[in-house]
Enzyme design. Sequence first.
Site, short mmCIF file in Angstrom:
data_model
loop_
_atom_site.label_atom_id
_atom_site.label_comp_id
_atom_site.label_asym_id
_atom_site.label_seq_id
_atom_site.Cartn_x
_atom_site.Cartn_y
_atom_site.Cartn_z
N GLY A 125 0.84 -1.20 0.00
CA GLY A 125 0.00 0.00 0.00
C GLY A 125 0.86 1.24 0.00
O GLY A 125 1.49 1.58 1.01
N ALA A 126 0.93 1.92 -1.18
CA ALA A 126 1.79 3.12 -1.31
C ALA A 126 0.93 4.37 -1.28
O ALA A 126 0.97 5.19 -2.18
CB ALA A 126 2.58 3.03 -2.62
N TYR A 173 -1.21 7.47 1.38
CA TYR A 173 -0.89 8.58 2.28
C TYR A 173 -0.16 8.12 3.52
O TYR A 173 0.56 8.90 4.16
CB TYR A 173 -2.18 9.31 2.69
CG TYR A 173 -2.73 10.19 1.60
CD1 TYR A 173 -2.35 11.53 1.51
CD2 TYR A 173 -3.59 9.69 0.64
CE1 TYR A 173 -2.84 12.34 0.50
CE2 TYR A 173 -4.09 10.49 -0.37
CZ TYR A 173 -3.70 11.83 -0.44
OH TYR A 173 -4.18 12.62 -1.45
N PHE A 228 -0.69 7.28 13.54
CA PHE A 228 -1.39 8.46 14.06
C PHE A 228 -1.05 9.74 13.30
O PHE A 228 -1.43 10.83 13.74
CB PHE A 228 -1.06 8.64 15.55
CG PHE A 228 -1.54 7.49 16.40
CD1 PHE A 228 -2.89 7.32 16.66
CD2 PHE A 228 -0.65 6.56 16.91
CE1 PHE A 228 -3.35 6.26 17.43
CE2 PHE A 228 -1.09 5.48 17.68
CZ PHE A 228 -2.45 5.33 17.94
N CYS A 233 -10.61 9.68 7.35
CA CYS A 233 -10.65 8.74 8.47
C CYS A 233 -11.63 9.02 9.60
O CYS A 233 -12.21 8.08 10.13
CB CYS A 233 -9.24 8.59 9.04
SG CYS A 233 -8.17 7.75 7.87
#
Length: 464
Positions: free
Chosen positions: A10-11, A13, A161, A275
């Site tokens: 997964g490339a 953000y 985070f 998110c």
Amino acid sequence: MVISNVCCIGAGYVGGPTCSVIALKCPNIKVTVVDKSADRIAQWNSDKLPIYEPGLDEVVKKCRNVNLFFSTDIEQAIKESDLIFISVNTPTKTFGNGKGRAADLKYVESAARMIAEIAQSNKIVVEKSTVPVKAAESIMQILKANQKHNVRYDILSNPEFLAEGTAINDLLYADRILIGGEDTTDGHKAVEKLGWIYQHWIPKENIITTNTWSSELSKLAANAFLAQRISSINSLSAVCESTGADVSEVAKAIGLDSRIGSKFLQASVGFGGSCFQKDILNLVYICEGLNLPEVAAYWQQVIDMNEYQKTRFSQNIIECLFNTVSDKRISILGFAFKKNTGDTRETPAITVCKTLLEEGAQLDIYDPKVEPEQIIDDLTHPFVTESPECVKKSVQIHNDPYSAVQGTHAIVVCTEWDEFVDLDFNRIYQSMMKPSYIFDGRKILDHVKLENIGFHVQTIGKRL
Ligand code: NAD
Ligand code: UGA
């Protein structure tokens, strides 16, 4: 075993910036970021990275093709790695059971299946994606049921985070690193190995370890708490507008109480981003599944308040413009969900534009970092309109703020870009229709100065 080879599936953000910083701080570790999207990987290998993030270009330039690699060869990267981050997207489900609420884990599952299919040596598999509590259990089951060779897997939860726009700083100076693992000897060893990577630049006391489920839940809880603060201050902004209190003064007064703290109390048009909403909906869904309806309703209210805020702000624009925006030109300054990113996922600007378009307005949009195609994609999405052709005719995208405001009846500030503060508002006022309105959805402008120029100004949480 020391970790010498890390792979990240997964490339996006998270995967891109996180692995770039790991490569920067751990020159002896080879870091390979893989993605099924050849386009995205090509951009990571080009001069124009697929995401805008302050400081990211410099880190990538320094490490790329030294110990940081972007590749579509997922098989090779999995084979040679000791530790694999799963950093794929976990969007809200748009179909079937849990539609509109549950997290869609199909990408996590497909990553796990690929690992099981390919791995020939022991792997530590790290959940970096934000997942529902107990997702690690499903990953383990998939890995065990599908393994081709006799391979040992350890599964860790290591939620991320970072916030967009400050990702590099957040990664370099993380408040804490959270690692959840199994309470067994092997589990502890795996936790230690991942901790060792972070210890290259994060003080040991800031690396905290918990059991896997606490770690998974802490990620959802952190986002829920952050979003809750915004909804709380936004709820009070409505009280301020009706009473003459000023929400900035209220935020300052309560924020000085060290138990409350001053961060994340900026009233706004509403929170956006990929998110907050997704993760709270996920939490609500989990609570409902656990037969905890009161807890579910409590967190659902954070989302409902955000919807209320976005709608309230949009409706106020129409009311102020004499209850009709039909054929009026309105300038939208800022389309990203926050400053210093080109990301538009769940941006409140979409709600504002949708409401105005439905009322027949013509929109002139400017954002310094969002690609014009992205704005058109967002505003012609089936969730936003049934007639994409009408939207295309009603929207003009500008590459300069002065051209975006020229001849318009009103300006709506949807993103808090610094450059908006320094605009020449005298010049802007001269070029606009009269009366000229400004709706400051981010509370960044000097309202007294604007009123002195002649603008009618409306903002959040303060009657002007
Ligand atoms: P993203 O959509 O930007 O990137 C995800 C990438 O994964 C995509 O490029 C996609 O092509 C790739 N992918 C999906 N399935 C794949 C597969 N099977 N094999 C190879 N590649 C695959 O998502 P993101 O914003 O980086 O978020 C990733 C996760 O991190 C999510 O769970 C999110 O909730 C969490 N998170 C995001 C942020 C943020 O600021 N964006 C912060 C913290 C946590
Ligand atoms: C958020 C969290 O801050 C990160 O810790 C987390 O890792 C991330 O979600 C994630 O899991 O994806 P992000 O969404 O990138 O990060 O950005 P924030 O700075 O949190 O802003 C979210 C939204 O809230 C933005 O629309 C922002 O403008 C808004 N906001 C923020 C306010 O309206 N008021 C505030 O006081 C703060």
